[in-house]
Scaffold this motif. Structure first.
Motif, short mmCIF file in Angstrom:
data_model
loop_
_atom_site.label_atom_id
_atom_site.label_comp_id
_atom_site.label_asym_id
_atom_site.label_seq_id
_atom_site.Cartn_x
_atom_site.Cartn_y
_atom_site.Cartn_z
N GLU A 20 24.19 68.91 -48.03
CA GLU A 20 24.68 70.07 -48.65
C GLU A 20 25.72 69.62 -49.88
O GLU A 20 25.61 70.29 -50.95
CB GLU A 20 25.25 71.20 -48.03
CG GLU A 20 24.38 72.06 -47.07
CD GLU A 20 25.10 73.04 -46.53
OE1 GLU A 20 26.43 72.98 -46.19
OE2 GLU A 20 24.40 73.91 -45.84
N ASN A 23 23.03 68.57 -52.06
CA ASN A 23 22.05 69.70 -52.66
C ASN A 23 22.58 71.07 -52.41
O ASN A 23 22.56 71.88 -51.35
CB ASN A 23 20.80 69.81 -51.54
CG ASN A 23 19.82 68.46 -51.73
OD1 ASN A 23 19.24 68.33 -52.47
ND2 ASN A 23 20.53 67.51 -50.83
N PRO A 24 23.65 71.45 -53.32
CA PRO A 24 24.46 72.66 -53.18
C PRO A 24 23.58 73.89 -53.13
O PRO A 24 24.09 74.98 -52.97
CB PRO A 24 25.32 72.60 -54.23
CG PRO A 24 24.78 71.62 -55.34
CD PRO A 24 23.96 70.75 -54.32
N LYS A 27 21.07 76.15 -48.41
CA LYS A 27 22.07 76.34 -47.31
C LYS A 27 21.60 76.15 -46.11
O LYS A 27 20.28 76.79 -45.71
CB LYS A 27 22.56 77.76 -47.51
CG LYS A 27 23.75 78.16 -46.42
CD LYS A 27 24.79 77.32 -46.23
CE LYS A 27 25.99 77.84 -45.27
NZ LYS A 27 27.03 77.06 -45.14
#
Length: 388
Positions: A20, A23-24, A27
């Protein structure tokens, strides 16, 4: 987003955190309610029946064909073909064990093998200072008995008796578990009976009197109350943390009866279930990440699993030097050359057959049934369970 066995909850949580960060926009929601991989496969099968599959799941290798036969797996070959850096970042081992009938069903995350753990201090005491366990079952059980004579409060040796360890005993004797069609027992012979006789020998060495759950046995070993334990190599890291400052843990590869000996491969593969295009693409990004060299360092340092991506294992500043400094990993690494598939009988009855193998091994190790009778019962019962 995924169904995950909770036995390595910390590892999965660390993988999610690392993903995360990079890769924000994605989720990951972990389902950590499944205790182990048997629970994980049953959960996915139930959810598949009602059309509520997770986007991905982490499964044992022996259940991949079952899930594919049920139509619950979305192959990932097209994702790999379009990945321009795949051949650089990923070794062939990432997809070898997950490719069935020409389809890449998922990605391998980690490998595990049955190995022999031992308390080096107790073994050295029983062998006049030699802390190396013998490489035969007779030698191992002989040392176990000597330890128990010196320390009546310590169980000399204990073997888990699940399907994985049972297949380890069978394959290490040079026998096969089942036929190529996945419909019949192939160990109803002298080699198979010798394999089940090992369970009897553990029972007679003391295990029959103190039968325990897996968790109890692991706690007893970590606490110095079991000297020698047959278990999965993936437990190494947790054993070492628990035993730190108390005793040193040694490991050896499974002893083989002959040159035909092999050892079953377990571990974790990640499978794609999502059919929606956008969710499948997002899920693939996470799948690719957990098999990447960077994430495989987390796998290797969090558990006793052998990371599936050899790029991480062979790169010195990733895991190469790490393993050189950790000789207790040698049993798992030495097992790779003898790796064989964890055999699965055909059909949805595979999990019930695994439970039957466990129940039969328990009967033998607790001295309630002879090895020959146990093998004969399995030979009679398993064919009727295939395809159920």
């Amino acid at each position: 987003m995924d169904a995950t066995p909770s036995i390595f909850a910390e590892m999965f949580q660390n993988l999610v955190k690392a993903f995360e960060v990079e890769n924000p926009d994605v989720k990951i929601n972990l389902d950590l309610t499944q205790r182990d991989q048997t629970d994980a496969i049953q959960s996915v099968l139930r959810k598949g029946l009602v059309g509520q599959l997770p986007d991905i799941s982490f499964q044992s290798f022996n259940y991949l064909k079952l899930l594919d036969d049920q139509g619950y797996v979305a192959p990932v070959g097209d994702f790999i073909k379009s990945d321009t850096s795949w051949s650089t970042d990923f070794s062939p081992s990432v997809t070898q064990a997950t490719t069935i009938n020409g389809k890449v069903l998922g990605l391998s995350i980690a490998f595990s093998f049955p190995v022999v753990f031992y308390n080096k201090e107790l073994v050295a005491e029983a062998q006049n200072g030699d802390g190396t366990l013998p490489g035969t079952w007779d030698g191992i059980l002989g040392v176990a008995k000597a330890i128990q004579q010196r320390h009546p409060d310590v169980l000399g040796a204990y073997t888990r008796y699940n399907s994985f360890v049972g297949q380890g005993f069978i394959l290490s004797q040079g026998a096969e578990v089942g036929n190529a069609a996945g419909t019949e027992v192939a160990f109803a012979n002298d080699a198979g009976r010798h394999a089940f006789d090992l369970f009897r020998q553990f029972g007679e060495a003391g295990q029959a009197k103190v039968d325990m759950t897996d968790e109890q046995a692991r706690q007893a070993f970590s606490g110095g109350k079991i000297a020698i334990l047959v278990d999965s190599s993936s437990s190494l890291e947790s054993f070492q943390r628990a035993a730190q400052g108390h005793f040193e843990i040694g490991t050896i590869r499974f002893p083989f009866a002959n040159d035909s000996g092999k050892i079953p491969t377990a571990g974790i593969a990640v499978l794609l279930h999502a059919r929606d295009d956008d969710r499948a693409k997002a899920a693939w990004r996470f799948m690719r990440f957990v098999s990447s060299p960077k994430a495989q360092v987390i796998v290797g340092k969090s558990t006793g699993y052998v990371p599936a991506n050899n790029v991480a294992v062979e790169t010195a500043d990733l895991l190469g030097q790490y393993y050189k400094d950790r000789p207790a990993m040698s049993a798992a690494l030495d097992s790779i050359a003898y790796a064989a598939p964890w055999y699965a009988f055909n059909g949805t009855g595979a999990a019930r057959i695994d439970q039957l193998l466990l129940d039969s091994a328990r009967q033998v190790v607790t001295l309630r049934q002879s090895p020959a009778d146990a093998v004969a019962d399995l030979q009679n019962k398993i064919p009727g369970m295939v395809g159920e």
